[in-house]
Design an enzyme around this catalytic site. Structure first.
Site, PDB file in Angstrom:
ATOM      1  CG  HIS A  16      25.541   4.418 -27.479  1.00  0.00           C
ATOM      2  ND1 HIS A  16      25.378   4.957 -26.433  1.00  0.00           N
ATOM      3  CD2 HIS A  16      25.280   4.965 -28.460  1.00  0.00           C
ATOM      4  CE1 HIS A  16      25.345   6.459 -26.698  1.00  0.00           C
ATOM      5  NE2 HIS A  16      25.102   6.245 -27.894  1.00  0.00           N
TER       6      HIS A  16
ATOM      7  CB  ILE B 224       3.775  -2.470   1.093  1.00  0.00           C
ATOM      8  CG1 ILE B 224       4.086  -3.867   0.782  1.00  0.00           C
ATOM      9  CG2 ILE B 224       2.099  -2.407   0.797  1.00  0.00           C
ATOM     10  CD1 ILE B 224       3.468  -5.134   1.663  1.00  0.00           C
TER      11      ILE B 224
ATOM     12  CB  ALA C 248       8.680 -13.397  -5.365  1.00  0.00           C
TER      13      ALA C 248
HETATM   14  P1  FAD Z   1       3.423 -16.949  -0.235  1.00  0.00           P
HETATM   15  O1  FAD Z   1       3.702 -16.520  -1.588  1.00  0.00           O
HETATM   16  O2  FAD Z   1       3.223 -16.068   0.948  1.00  0.00           O
HETATM   17  O3  FAD Z   1       2.506 -18.231  -0.181  1.00  0.00           O
HETATM   18  C1  FAD Z   1       2.176 -19.087   0.697  1.00  0.00           C
HETATM   19  C2  FAD Z   1       0.996 -19.875   0.423  1.00  0.00           C
HETATM   20  O4  FAD Z   1       0.857 -20.788   1.565  1.00  0.00           O
HETATM   21  C3  FAD Z   1      -0.138 -18.787   0.300  1.00  0.00           C
HETATM   22  O5  FAD Z   1      -1.125 -19.078  -0.582  1.00  0.00           O
HETATM   23  C4  FAD Z   1      -0.948 -19.415   1.796  1.00  0.00           C
HETATM   24  O6  FAD Z   1      -2.601 -19.168   1.520  1.00  0.00           O
HETATM   25  C5  FAD Z   1      -0.432 -20.599   1.595  1.00  0.00           C
HETATM   26  N1  FAD Z   1      -0.813 -21.359   3.128  1.00  0.00           N
HETATM   27  C6  FAD Z   1      -0.528 -20.870   4.384  1.00  0.00           C
HETATM   28  N2  FAD Z   1      -0.610 -21.777   5.363  1.00  0.00           N
HETATM   29  C7  FAD Z   1      -1.121 -22.953   4.589  1.00  0.00           C
HETATM   30  C8  FAD Z   1      -1.798 -24.132   5.247  1.00  0.00           C
HETATM   31  N3  FAD Z   1      -1.573 -24.393   6.474  1.00  0.00           N
HETATM   32  N4  FAD Z   1      -1.996 -25.029   4.280  1.00  0.00           N
HETATM   33  C9  FAD Z   1      -2.062 -24.640   2.998  1.00  0.00           C
HETATM   34  N5  FAD Z   1      -1.576 -23.489   2.378  1.00  0.00           N
HETATM   35  C10 FAD Z   1      -1.117 -22.514   3.279  1.00  0.00           C
HETATM   36  N6  FAD Z   1       8.326  -9.771  -3.473  1.00  0.00           N
HETATM   37  C11 FAD Z   1       9.198  -9.472  -4.752  1.00  0.00           C
HETATM   38  O7  FAD Z   1      10.248 -10.324  -4.875  1.00  0.00           O
HETATM   39  N7  FAD Z   1       8.654  -8.654  -5.738  1.00  0.00           N
HETATM   40  C12 FAD Z   1       7.750  -8.102  -5.696  1.00  0.00           C
HETATM   41  O8  FAD Z   1       7.453  -7.096  -6.495  1.00  0.00           O
HETATM   42  C13 FAD Z   1       6.806  -8.224  -4.536  1.00  0.00           C
HETATM   43  N8  FAD Z   1       5.745  -7.243  -4.277  1.00  0.00           N
HETATM   44  C14 FAD Z   1       5.058  -7.418  -3.087  1.00  0.00           C
HETATM   45  C15 FAD Z   1       3.898  -6.690  -3.046  1.00  0.00           C
HETATM   46  C16 FAD Z   1       2.933  -6.825  -1.782  1.00  0.00           C
HETATM   47  C17 FAD Z   1       1.620  -6.147  -1.769  1.00  0.00           C
HETATM   48  C18 FAD Z   1       3.331  -7.760  -1.011  1.00  0.00           C
HETATM   49  C19 FAD Z   1       2.277  -7.992  -0.075  1.00  0.00           C
HETATM   50  C20 FAD Z   1       4.370  -8.770  -1.321  1.00  0.00           C
HETATM   51  C21 FAD Z   1       5.119  -8.435  -2.232  1.00  0.00           C
HETATM   52  N9  FAD Z   1       6.427  -9.158  -2.476  1.00  0.00           N
HETATM   53  C22 FAD Z   1       7.267  -9.116  -3.404  1.00  0.00           C
HETATM   54  C23 FAD Z   1       6.733 -10.328  -1.432  1.00  0.00           C
HETATM   55  C24 FAD Z   1       6.579 -11.545  -2.061  1.00  0.00           C
HETATM   56  O9  FAD Z   1       4.915 -11.739  -2.273  1.00  0.00           O
HETATM   57  C25 FAD Z   1       6.679 -12.758  -1.147  1.00  0.00           C
HETATM   58  O10 FAD Z   1       7.941 -12.484  -0.798  1.00  0.00           O
HETATM   59  C26 FAD Z   1       6.443 -14.180  -1.708  1.00  0.00           C
HETATM   60  O11 FAD Z   1       5.092 -14.359  -2.194  1.00  0.00           O
HETATM   61  C27 FAD Z   1       6.944 -15.128  -0.752  1.00  0.00           C
HETATM   62  O12 FAD Z   1       6.610 -16.292  -1.307  1.00  0.00           O
HETATM   63  P2  FAD Z   1       6.234 -17.720  -0.384  1.00  0.00           P
HETATM   64  O13 FAD Z   1       6.160 -18.997  -1.316  1.00  0.00           O
HETATM   65  O14 FAD Z   1       7.329 -17.800   0.957  1.00  0.00           O
HETATM   66  O15 FAD Z   1       4.907 -17.724   0.238  1.00  0.00           O
HETATM   67  P1  NAD Z   2       8.834  -2.895   4.828  1.00  0.00           P
HETATM   68  O1  NAD Z   2       9.564  -3.686   6.085  1.00  0.00           O
HETATM   69  O2  NAD Z   2       9.327  -2.552   3.672  1.00  0.00           O
HETATM   70  O3  NAD Z   2       8.548  -1.531   5.527  1.00  0.00           O
HETATM   71  C1  NAD Z   2       7.912  -1.022   6.657  1.00  0.00           C
HETATM   72  C2  NAD Z   2       8.259   0.428   6.915  1.00  0.00           C
HETATM   73  O4  NAD Z   2       7.282   0.685   8.200  1.00  0.00           O
HETATM   74  C3  NAD Z   2       9.586   0.769   7.398  1.00  0.00           C
HETATM   75  O5  NAD Z   2      10.109   1.655   6.806  1.00  0.00           O
HETATM   76  C4  NAD Z   2       9.425   0.983   8.957  1.00  0.00           C
HETATM   77  O6  NAD Z   2      10.531   1.706   9.595  1.00  0.00           O
HETATM   78  C5  NAD Z   2       8.008   1.457   8.965  1.00  0.00           C
HETATM   79  N1  NAD Z   2       7.323   1.321  10.274  1.00  0.00           N
HETATM   80  C6  NAD Z   2       7.326   0.401  11.031  1.00  0.00           C
HETATM   81  N2  NAD Z   2       6.365   0.317  12.077  1.00  0.00           N
HETATM   82  C7  NAD Z   2       5.849   1.623  11.681  1.00  0.00           C
HETATM   83  C8  NAD Z   2       5.054   2.558  12.604  1.00  0.00           C
HETATM   84  N3  NAD Z   2       4.280   2.103  13.811  1.00  0.00           N
HETATM   85  N4  NAD Z   2       4.669   3.826  12.177  1.00  0.00           N
HETATM   86  C9  NAD Z   2       5.279   4.074  11.040  1.00  0.00           C
HETATM   87  N5  NAD Z   2       6.249   3.410  10.288  1.00  0.00           N
HETATM   88  C10 NAD Z   2       6.655   2.254  10.707  1.00  0.00           C
HETATM   89  O7  NAD Z   2       7.472  -3.648   4.811  1.00  0.00           O
HETATM   90  P2  NAD Z   2       6.216  -3.379   4.136  1.00  0.00           P
HETATM   91  O8  NAD Z   2       6.385  -2.460   3.352  1.00  0.00           O
HETATM   92  O9  NAD Z   2       5.062  -3.962   4.687  1.00  0.00           O
HETATM   93  O10 NAD Z   2       6.457  -4.708   2.966  1.00  0.00           O
HETATM   94  C11 NAD Z   2       6.539  -6.150   3.759  1.00  0.00           C
HETATM   95  C12 NAD Z   2       7.635  -6.882   2.845  1.00  0.00           C
HETATM   96  O11 NAD Z   2       7.261  -7.442   1.676  1.00  0.00           O
HETATM   97  C13 NAD Z   2       8.825  -6.107   2.385  1.00  0.00           C
HETATM   98  O12 NAD Z   2       9.945  -5.800   3.423  1.00  0.00           O
HETATM   99  C14 NAD Z   2       9.410  -6.795   1.259  1.00  0.00           C
HETATM  100  O13 NAD Z   2      10.065  -8.073   1.737  1.00  0.00           O
HETATM  101  C15 NAD Z   2       8.151  -7.251   0.732  1.00  0.00           C
HETATM  102  N6  NAD Z   2       7.741  -6.769  -0.495  1.00  0.00           N
HETATM  103  C16 NAD Z   2       8.522  -6.720  -1.602  1.00  0.00           C
HETATM  104  C17 NAD Z   2       8.316  -5.851  -2.549  1.00  0.00           C
HETATM  105  C18 NAD Z   2       9.290  -5.825  -3.754  1.00  0.00           C
HETATM  106  O14 NAD Z   2      10.053  -6.611  -3.900  1.00  0.00           O
HETATM  107  N7  NAD Z   2       9.149  -4.857  -4.631  1.00  0.00           N
HETATM  108  C19 NAD Z   2       7.284  -5.055  -2.549  1.00  0.00           C
HETATM  109  C20 NAD Z   2       6.197  -4.964  -1.583  1.00  0.00           C
HETATM  110  C21 NAD Z   2       6.470  -5.826  -0.481  1.00  0.00           C
END
Ligand code: FAD
Ligand code: NAD
Length: 474
Positions: A447, A187, A323
């Site tokens: 290519h 992130i 995801a």
């Molecule tokens: P989530 O997508 O977290 O969905 C969970 C849902 O459950 C939410 O809508 C929540 O409100 C709902 N919920 C929780 N508790 C309850 C309850 N009690 N009742 C009803 N609903 C509830 N992953 C990738 O693979 N590629 C990426 O490019 C990527 N980019 C990311 C960028 C960011 C900024 C972040 C934060 C994450 C990113 N991720 C990415 C990670 C990805 O978003 C998660 O791995 C994925 O969304 C997980 O899916 P999930 O179905 O487990 O849960």
């Molecule tokens: P991350 O685990 O990818 O990175 C967190 C980083 O913060 C690590 O490098 C860690 O060493 C560092 N860190 C931890 N504590 C710290 C501190 N106190 N001070 C300084 N550095 C510190 O976590 P994220 O970037 O928050 O993303 C969370 C998760 O969301 C990812 O692990 C990934 O699973 C998912 N995500 C995926 C994508 C994608 O697929 N492109 C994009 C965004 C998020």
């Protein structure tokens, strides 16, 4: 008074895990109810994760490319950012996709309930709907897909609108003059790159000795080099000891062996130090579900929890929190419930960091092989030898295969370079199909494309890559 309803499968959470599971259940003819607080399915991924961040990264790439175009004889001048339009374009992308999922739910007759679920017992939920009414829902099986939320660092927990998490950063309230990003992971680097492209001076602080600790070091080097030019500073082996809102900004105090300036003031601070599971589902204590390490819900290979009627998938059950892993687990859980002989045991889950260059890997990494003391051969193809990379003016890439030297099976693939995220799927297929290096080398690739780097890295393994000259040993 509460309504009562009955369903075969209840799914809590409408993210990529939950909705993929719900859609498959409906396709298999099973009655299914999907519960989520949003108006449409999508979860973190679509509303405040993968999708909005990738929309903004697309814009960031365009801005950076437009600067590079000068070297090719084309000048665009400096970009003017209309933040309102950028924000509404990004919001439009989210709306289109989540609306589409709503549509798909209706077409499949998935019962979608907007609300929050709590357990009464192992076969009954109480759902508080968004309109304030309640529903008691009984089910045969349930899949928990409640996802995750940002981790919090106690020393950075102050009440200030200048402190943001990924959701705050994606809201794009302003383009701050300066931004401190705490955490050099997925992130921090993705959203840090977005703000840097929009004109913010971005400083990244990472507590470990390198960015993206999960990736092989040789894949991180080209990214680190490019980020050094884009960002104001990258401070490794550094943590933020304290933060204070000083009115015109956040004063951050750094801690670490290489820190030169102990204190600096930033307009905003993005905390991106990892995520933790949403496993504190109300009433879960009335079931037999057990939590394991770091609060993840404990499941077996069929994604079944310690309570036989309860399954769990996605971020709430563990790493990698991606995801596509959530969706695949969702499909496995539904098939297991339907009585199919299935297990979640992938050989390769791809990881893609959508920075520029992108970093992608799948299967066995070199770092992991070293840790496990496993004998491997590594075949690397540098993008400086790729015709396509040169036409794109992006020789800053590398494609590598991790190969079993005995069987010559492809065990892993790592790529850094523009578009690596699209290329890595070939590695997943090769690994899952138990391809040998010779299978990859003998498959004709088009290519000029970057995909040729995959074929040629397999050729490198045999010492016969067309575009890499290796002098014969005497
Ligand atoms: P989530 O997508 O977290 O969905 C969970 C849902 O459950 C939410 O809508 C929540 O409100 C709902 N919920 C929780 N508790 C309850 C309850 N009690 N009742 C009803 N609903 C509830 N992953 C990738 O693979 N590629 C990426 O490019 C990527 N980019 C990311 C960028 C960011 C900024 C972040 C934060 C994450 C990113 N991720 C990415 C990670 C990805 O978003 C998660 O791995 C994925 O969304 C997980 O899916 P999930 O179905 O487990 O849960
Ligand atoms: P991350 O685990 O990818 O990175 C967190 C980083 O913060 C690590 O490098 C860690 O060493 C560092 N860190 C931890 N504590 C710290 C501190 N106190 N001070 C300084 N550095 C510190 O976590 P994220 O970037 O928050 O993303 C969370 C998760 O969301 C990812 O692990 C990934 O699973 C998912 N995500 C995926 C994508 C994608 O697929 N492109 C994009 C965004 C998020």
């Amino acid at each position: 008074m509460s309504d009562t309803a009955k369903t075969s499968i209840a799914i809590v959470g409408g993210g990529p895990g939950g909705y993929a599971a719900a859609f498959l259940a409906a396709d298999l003819g099973i009655s299914v109810t999907l519960i989520d607080p949003e108006a449409n399915p999508g979860g973190v991924c679509l509303y405040r994760g993968c999708i909005p961040s990738k929309a903004l990264l697309h814009v960031a790439k365009l801005v950076e490319e437009s600067k590079q175009a000068k070297d090719w004889g084309i000048e665009f001048g400096s970009p003017k950012v209309d933040l309102t339009r950028l924000r509404s374009w990004k919001d439009g992308v989210v709306k289109k996709l989540t609306g589409g999922l709503g549509q798909l739910s209706k077409q499949r007759h998935v019962r979608y309930v907007q609300g929050r679920a709590a357990f009464e017992n192992s076969t009954t939920l109480r759902v508080t709907k968004s309109d304030g009414t309640e529903e008691v829902l009984s089910f045969d099986r349930i899949i928990l897909a409640t996802g995750s939320r940002p981790s919090i660092v106690p020393t950075l927990k102050i009440d200030s609108p200048r402190m943001i998490d990924s959701t705050g950063a994606l809201n794009l309230e302003d383009i701050p003059g300066s931004l401190l990003v705490v955490g050099g992971g997925y992130i921090g680097l993705e959203l840090g790159s977005v703000y840097a492209a929009l004109g913010t001076r971005v400083t990244v602080v990472e507590m470990l000795s390198g960015l993206l600790p999960g990736a092989d070091r040789d894949l991180v080097v080209p990214l680190h080099k490019r980020l050094e030019k884009m960002l104001a500073a990258i401070l490794l082996n550094t943590t933020v000891a304290s933060v204070a809102d000083v009115g015109n900004g956040i004063r951050a105090a750094f801690d670490g062996p290489n820190v030169k300036e102990r204190e600096q003031v930033f307009d905003r601070v993005l905390v991106s130090v990892g995520r933790r599971p949403n496993s504190e589902i109300p009433g879960l204590e009335h079931t037999q579900v057990q939590l394991g390490a770091r609060g993840f819900i404990q499941v077996n290979k069929q994604l079944q929890t310690d309570d036989p009627s309860i399954y769990a998938i996605g971020d709430v059950v563990g790493e990698p929190m991606l995801a596509h892993k959530a969706s695949h687990e969702g499909r496995v859980a539904v098939e297991a419930i339907a009585g199919h002989k299935v297990a979640f045991e992938p050989n390769a889950i791809p990881a893609v960091v959508f920075t520029d260059p992108e970093v992608a890997w799948c299967g066995l990494t070199e770092t992991q092989a070293e840790k496990e003391n496993r004998e491997i051969s590594v075949a690397k193809f540098p993008w400086g030898a790729s015709g396509r990379a040169i036409t794109l003016d992006r020789p800053d890439g590398l494609t590598k295969l991790i190969i079993d030297p005995q069987t010559e099976r492809v065990l892993g693939m790592g790529i850094v370079g523009a578009g690596a995220g699209e290329l890595i799927a070939e590695g997943v297929l090769a690994i899952e199909m138990a391809a040998l290096a010779s299978d990859v080398a003998m498959s004709i690739h088009p290519h000029p494309t970057l995909s040729e780097t995959v074929m040629e890295s397999a050729e490198v393994f045999f010492g016969t890559s067309t575009h890499v000259y290796r002098p014969k040993r005497p």
